[in-house]
Design an enzyme around this catalytic site. Structure first.
Site, PDB file in Angstrom:
ATOM      1  N   ALA A  66       0.745   4.495  10.777  1.00 18.11           N
ATOM      2  CA  ALA A  66      -0.040   5.235  10.041  1.00 18.11           C
ATOM      3  C   ALA A  66       0.835   5.676   8.707  1.00 18.11           C
ATOM      4  CB  ALA A  66      -0.442   6.326  10.756  1.00 18.11           C
ATOM      5  N   GLY A 111       0.871   3.673  14.671  1.00 24.32           N
ATOM      6  CA  GLY A 111      -0.582   3.148  14.555  1.00 24.32           C
ATOM      7  C   GLY A 111      -0.570   1.539  14.671  1.00 24.32           C
ATOM      8  N   GLU A 114      -0.641   0.438  18.237  1.00 24.94           N
ATOM      9  CA  GLU A 114      -2.070   1.168  18.794  1.00 24.94           C
ATOM     10  C   GLU A 114      -3.015   0.273  18.380  1.00 24.94           C
ATOM     11  OE1 GLU A 114      -1.176   5.145  16.865  1.00 24.94           O
ATOM     12  OE2 GLU A 114      -1.701   5.950  18.597  1.00 24.94           O
ATOM     13  N   GLU A 134       6.432   8.094  16.946  1.00 27.01           N
ATOM     14  CA  GLU A 134       5.790   9.278  16.367  1.00 27.01           C
ATOM     15  C   GLU A 134       6.669  10.715  16.549  1.00 27.01           C
ATOM     16  OE1 GLU A 134       4.127   6.960  17.674  1.00 27.01           O
ATOM     17  OE2 GLU A 134       2.305   6.426  16.671  1.00 27.01           O
TER      18      GLU A 134
HETATM   19  N1  COA Z   1       3.932   4.831   6.080  1.00 27.68           N
HETATM   20  C1  COA Z   1       4.237   4.781   4.779  1.00 27.68           C
HETATM   21  N2  COA Z   1       4.987   4.060   4.322  1.00 27.68           N
HETATM   22  C2  COA Z   1       5.772   3.305   4.999  1.00 27.68           C
HETATM   23  C3  COA Z   1       5.589   3.404   6.497  1.00 27.68           C
HETATM   24  C4  COA Z   1       4.707   4.220   7.240  1.00 27.68           C
HETATM   25  N3  COA Z   1       4.440   4.350   8.342  1.00 27.68           N
HETATM   26  N4  COA Z   1       6.510   2.376   6.723  1.00 27.68           N
HETATM   27  C5  COA Z   1       7.172   1.758   6.167  1.00 27.68           C
HETATM   28  N5  COA Z   1       6.749   2.333   4.753  1.00 27.68           N
HETATM   29  C6  COA Z   1       7.052   1.942   3.384  1.00 27.68           C
HETATM   30  C7  COA Z   1       8.647   2.686   2.952  1.00 27.68           C
HETATM   31  O1  COA Z   1       8.313   3.964   2.773  1.00 27.68           O
HETATM   32  C8  COA Z   1       8.809   1.919   1.915  1.00 27.68           C
HETATM   33  O2  COA Z   1       8.380   2.300   0.793  1.00 27.68           O
HETATM   34  P1  COA Z   1       9.270   2.450  -0.537  1.00 27.68           P
HETATM   35  O3  COA Z   1       9.587   1.113  -0.846  1.00 27.68           O
HETATM   36  O4  COA Z   1       8.112   2.767  -1.571  1.00 27.68           O
HETATM   37  O5  COA Z   1      10.090   3.398  -0.084  1.00 27.68           O
HETATM   38  C9  COA Z   1       8.435   0.397   2.265  1.00 27.68           C
HETATM   39  O6  COA Z   1       7.472   0.792   3.252  1.00 27.68           O
HETATM   40  C10 COA Z   1       9.524  -0.379   2.984  1.00 27.68           C
HETATM   41  O7  COA Z   1       9.943   0.307   4.234  1.00 27.68           O
HETATM   42  P2  COA Z   1      11.603   0.564   4.491  1.00 27.68           P
HETATM   43  O8  COA Z   1      11.750   1.735   5.421  1.00 27.68           O
HETATM   44  O9  COA Z   1      12.190   0.613   3.086  1.00 27.68           O
HETATM   45  O10 COA Z   1      12.040  -0.790   5.302  1.00 27.68           O
HETATM   46  P3  COA Z   1      13.038  -0.766   6.358  1.00 27.68           P
HETATM   47  O11 COA Z   1      13.324  -2.297   6.427  1.00 27.68           O
HETATM   48  O12 COA Z   1      14.470  -0.198   5.899  1.00 27.68           O
HETATM   49  O13 COA Z   1      12.743  -0.305   7.694  1.00 27.68           O
HETATM   50  C11 COA Z   1      11.302   0.637   9.282  1.00 27.68           C
HETATM   51  C12 COA Z   1      11.692  -0.433   8.294  1.00 27.68           C
HETATM   52  C13 COA Z   1       9.817  -0.021   9.948  1.00 27.68           C
HETATM   53  C14 COA Z   1      12.036   0.880  10.335  1.00 27.68           C
HETATM   54  C15 COA Z   1      10.876   1.934   8.619  1.00 27.68           C
HETATM   55  O14 COA Z   1       9.969   1.547   7.507  1.00 27.68           O
HETATM   56  C16 COA Z   1      10.262   2.917   9.229  1.00 27.68           C
HETATM   57  O15 COA Z   1      10.783   3.568  10.204  1.00 27.68           O
HETATM   58  N6  COA Z   1       8.903   3.034   9.151  1.00 27.68           N
HETATM   59  C17 COA Z   1       8.101   4.154   9.829  1.00 27.68           C
HETATM   60  C18 COA Z   1       7.713   3.824  11.235  1.00 27.68           C
HETATM   61  C19 COA Z   1       6.908   4.997  11.684  1.00 27.68           C
HETATM   62  O16 COA Z   1       7.621   5.907  12.033  1.00 27.68           O
HETATM   63  N7  COA Z   1       5.723   4.577  12.123  1.00 27.68           N
HETATM   64  C20 COA Z   1       4.849   5.521  12.710  1.00 27.68           C
HETATM   65  C21 COA Z   1       4.276   6.438  11.731  1.00 27.68           C
HETATM   66  S1  COA Z   1       3.158   7.674  12.656  1.00 27.68           S
END
Ligand code: COA
Length: 260
Positions: A66, A111, A114, A134
């Protein structure tokens, strides 16, 4: 209809819905949830669609969860609405009445996991990563993750993934029964296409009966589930497809199913 966050394509009877926010790793904001809900409703209503593939754009992610930026400012009431909208979408996919395959090439987190679990079958690249992170945000899964992971993989896996928030790789997801197939990244499209073609060629009313019986059975006792199966089995005898399928077998030819 044009979507801002989705790409839609069709290959014969296979309908593909792609979440298209690759710069945000296809994170599900409210608008994307709404668009997915609409896109699946359209796929459900279109008789020409016999199987659906759900994918994420780009190489890095199926869906990374999400949208955290959007959730950051939510009030509890907005969070409740967001969770309900997500849960409704997931249930509508599960209850689509047509097989839905998730094509997972990268992160399927929160999400995204999910969403993948609401699909009927999951095909993953060996580079895919799954998880319910989460808890690392001070949150819990809100689109059905605690419930579907429990049902798919059991209590130990559900508690481990949700409590640790740690990602697992595709092989572990396969071992847990969360994904159906793990293939090389190069073989992903071909595997998904072949599976989708196979499902699209199957008798649609029988497929709907199987989806219904298995889903209902997961939520009820054995006797009720068996009764549901008997009724769905009997109903199949009212279809032209059942006559065609059994006749084709007896006449040693390939069946042509019409969904009638
Ligand atoms: N919501 C909003 N934005 C997200 C996102 C999310 N769940 N997951 C990734 N993004 C965005 C990042 O903020 C970034 O945006 P920006 O370039 O404007 O800063 C872009 O997507 C790329 O992500 P980034 O974190 O730079 O990539 P990475 O390869 O370094 O890391 C992940 C990849 C998946 C490990 C990391 O993005 C992450 O931990 N995401 C969240 C996962 C999460 O907690 N999901 C559950 C949400 S309830």
């Amino acid at each position: 209809m044009a979507y801002r966050n989705l790409l839609i394509s069709r290959r014969d009877a296979v309908h593909t819905i792609t979440v298209n926010r690759p710069d945000k790793l296809n994170a599900l904001n409210r608008e994307t949830l709404n668009e997915l809900t609409l896109a699946f409703a359209q796929a459900a209503q279109d008789d020409a669609v016999r199987a659906v593939v759900l994918a994420g754009a780009g190489e890095k992610a199926f869906v990374a969860g999400a949208d955290i930026a959007e959730m950051h400012g939510y009030t509890p009431v907005q969070a409740q609405g967001f969770s309900r909208a997500g849960q409704r979408l997931m249930s509508s996919i599960e209850r689509l009445g047509k097989p839905v395959i998730a094509r997972i090439q990268g992160f399927a987190l929160g999400g995204g996991m999910e969403l993948a679990m609401a699909c009927h079958l999951r095909v993953a690249s060996e580079k895919a990563k799954f998880g319910q992170p989460e808890i690392n945000l001070g949150l819990i899964p809100g689109f059905g993750g605690t419930q579907r992971l429990l049902r798919l993989a059991g209590r130990a896996a559900a508690l481990e993934l949700c409590l640790t928030g740690a990602p697992i790789d595709a092989q572990r997801a396969f071992a847990l029964g969360v994904v159906n197939r793990v293939v090389t990244p190069e073989a992903l499209d071909q595997t998904v296409d072949a599976l989708a073609d196979q499902l699209a060629a199957a008798a649609p009313l029988a497929a709907a009966g199987i989806l219904d019986a298995v889903l209902q059975g997961g939520e009820t006792g054995l006797d009720q589930g068996l009764e549901f199966e008997t009724q769905a089995f009997a109903l199949a005898f009212s279809t032209e497809d059942m006559r065609e399928g059994t006749s084709a077998f007896l006449e040693k030819r390939k069946a042509q199913f019409q969904g009638r």
